[in-house]
Design a protein around this motif. Structure first.
Motif, short mmCIF file in Angstrom:
data_model
loop_
_atom_site.label_atom_id
_atom_site.label_comp_id
_atom_site.label_asym_id
_atom_site.label_seq_id
_atom_site.Cartn_x
_atom_site.Cartn_y
_atom_site.Cartn_z
N SER A 278 0.49 -1.44 0.11
CA SER A 278 -0.17 0.37 0.19
C SER A 278 1.05 1.09 0.12
O SER A 278 1.97 1.33 0.67
CB SER A 278 -0.97 0.21 1.26
N PRO A 279 0.75 2.11 -0.36
CA PRO A 279 1.41 3.46 -1.00
C PRO A 279 0.87 4.14 0.18
O PRO A 279 1.22 5.66 0.50
CB PRO A 279 1.42 3.66 -2.16
N THR A 280 -0.60 3.93 0.89
CA THR A 280 -0.47 4.81 2.12
C THR A 280 -0.97 4.69 3.50
O THR A 280 -1.22 5.44 4.87
CB THR A 280 -2.56 6.24 1.46
N ASP A 281 -1.19 2.68 4.00
CA ASP A 281 -1.47 2.30 4.95
C ASP A 281 -0.37 1.49 4.61
O ASP A 281 -0.67 -0.08 4.88
CB ASP A 281 -2.83 2.36 4.87
N LYS A 282 0.67 1.54 5.48
CA LYS A 282 1.56 0.19 5.43
C LYS A 282 1.56 -0.58 6.10
O LYS A 282 2.24 -1.34 6.58
CB LYS A 282 2.81 0.79 5.67
N ARG A 283 0.65 -0.38 7.49
CA ARG A 283 0.62 -1.32 8.77
C ARG A 283 1.14 -2.00 9.12
O ARG A 283 2.32 -0.89 9.87
CB ARG A 283 -0.51 -2.62 8.42
N ARG A 284 2.17 -2.90 9.11
CA ARG A 284 3.08 -3.45 10.06
C ARG A 284 4.28 -3.34 9.21
O ARG A 284 5.18 -4.05 9.86
CB ARG A 284 2.97 -4.84 10.44
N GLN A 285 4.59 -3.32 8.10
CA GLN A 285 5.57 -2.52 7.29
C GLN A 285 6.36 -2.08 7.14
O GLN A 285 5.33 -0.90 8.04
CB GLN A 285 4.73 -3.13 5.70
N LYS A 286 7.98 -2.23 6.83
CA LYS A 286 8.54 -1.00 7.26
C LYS A 286 8.46 0.31 6.07
O LYS A 286 8.79 1.03 6.96
CB LYS A 286 9.86 -1.20 7.43
N GLN A 287 8.07 -0.10 5.36
CA GLN A 287 7.74 1.10 4.30
C GLN A 287 6.42 1.08 3.42
O GLN A 287 5.48 0.18 3.50
CB GLN A 287 9.40 1.12 3.40
N PHE A 288 6.07 2.08 2.58
CA PHE A 288 5.10 2.39 2.41
C PHE A 288 5.54 1.80 0.46
O PHE A 288 6.96 1.01 -0.05
CB PHE A 288 4.87 3.59 1.71
N SER A 289 4.26 0.95 0.13
CA SER A 289 4.56 0.30 -1.50
C SER A 289 3.97 0.37 -2.47
O SER A 289 2.28 0.40 -2.17
CB SER A 289 5.60 -0.59 -1.23
N TYR A 290 4.23 0.67 -3.75
CA TYR A 290 3.48 0.14 -4.93
C TYR A 290 3.61 -0.48 -5.84
O TYR A 290 5.60 -1.48 -5.76
CB TYR A 290 2.89 1.27 -5.61
N GLY A 291 3.20 -0.89 -7.13
CA GLY A 291 4.37 -1.83 -8.39
C GLY A 291 4.63 -1.24 -9.19
O GLY A 291 3.92 -0.33 -9.96
N ILE A 292 5.14 -1.71 -10.28
CA ILE A 292 5.91 -1.19 -11.75
C ILE A 292 5.37 -2.35 -12.33
O ILE A 292 6.53 -3.29 -12.42
CB ILE A 292 6.81 -0.09 -12.13
N ALA A 293 4.50 -2.38 -13.47
CA ALA A 293 4.78 -4.37 -14.36
C ALA A 293 5.61 -2.95 -15.66
O ALA A 293 4.77 -2.06 -16.17
CB ALA A 293 3.75 -4.30 -14.73
N VAL A 294 6.30 -3.73 -16.15
CA VAL A 294 6.79 -3.22 -17.57
C VAL A 294 5.99 -4.43 -18.61
O VAL A 294 7.06 -5.79 -18.57
CB VAL A 294 8.24 -3.16 -17.91
N ILE A 295 5.06 -4.08 -19.56
CA ILE A 295 5.38 -5.51 -20.10
C ILE A 295 5.50 -5.59 -21.95
O ILE A 295 5.51 -4.21 -22.04
CB ILE A 295 3.76 -6.20 -20.48
N ASP A 296 6.57 -6.28 -22.65
CA ASP A 296 7.42 -5.79 -23.55
C ASP A 296 7.04 -7.40 -24.24
O ASP A 296 7.58 -8.40 -24.08
CB ASP A 296 8.82 -5.07 -22.91
N GLN A 297 6.63 -6.78 -25.38
CA GLN A 297 6.62 -7.79 -26.20
C GLN A 297 6.50 -9.42 -25.69
O GLN A 297 6.54 -10.98 -25.53
CB GLN A 297 7.88 -8.15 -27.31
N SER A 298 5.17 -9.67 -24.50
CA SER A 298 4.45 -10.56 -23.73
C SER A 298 5.71 -11.03 -22.46
O SER A 298 5.36 -12.45 -22.04
CB SER A 298 4.28 -11.68 -25.06
#
Length: 166
Positions: free
Chosen positions: A136-156
């Protein structure tokens, strides 16, 4: 090539009145799609995100307002021959959130299953399917840091990364 921002569990405005700067910087860059795996809490989050890029989202277990009834429980999308399933992760049977997400999408032949609910970043392959929770980028709860993901799709080919910030 397509670049996808993956977020979940924003819980706004309770856990933040606005998106944090690290997330805003990504939103203002070259993002082709945004995937939100539920627990938005407010329609304003949905409305703001769709101003940045095409948005796919599912309903989370705390999304109770009238607007959230328009959100699906599961999304199936194909981008550059990659089949993506997204589900919040609270539904169904299983001892863990990743297990429930996998079971909820098991018959969909997805290359990638995106889920949320636990607020715990997760990236693991199960057979030919990748399971990914951005945290989560806004509610990390018991995690050390906030987070989000990035996916790159290139030719399958899928490249997935977690991005962490304090």
């Amino acid at each position: 090539m397509k670049k996808i921002l993956i977020i979940s569990d924003t819980h706004m405005p309770k856990k933040g009145k606005m998106f944090p700067d690290p997330l805003l910087k990504v939103l203002k860059k070259d993002i082709d799609y945004i995937f939100h795996a539920g627990d938005w809490t407010a329609q304003s989050v949905y409305e703001e995100l769709k101003t940045y890029a095409p948005l796919f989202g599912v309903k989370g277990n705390i999304d109770k307002e009238d607007w959230s009834h328009t959100l699906p429980e599961k999304v199936l999308v194909t981008i550059e021959d990659v089949k993506i399933a997204m589900i919040h992760g609270h539904q169904g049977k299983g001892r863990s959130t990743p297990e429930r997400a996998y079971r909820g999408c098991e018959g969909d032949s997805a290359d990638l299953i995106i889920f949320g609910h636990s607020h715990i970043p997760f990236h693991e392959r199960k057979g030919s399917t990748i399971l990914f929770n951005p945290g989560s980028p806004t509610d990390k709860r018991r995690q050390k840091q906030f987070s989000y993901g990035i996916a790159v799709i290139d030719q399958s080919k899928i490249t997935l990364d977690h991005h962490y910030f304090s």
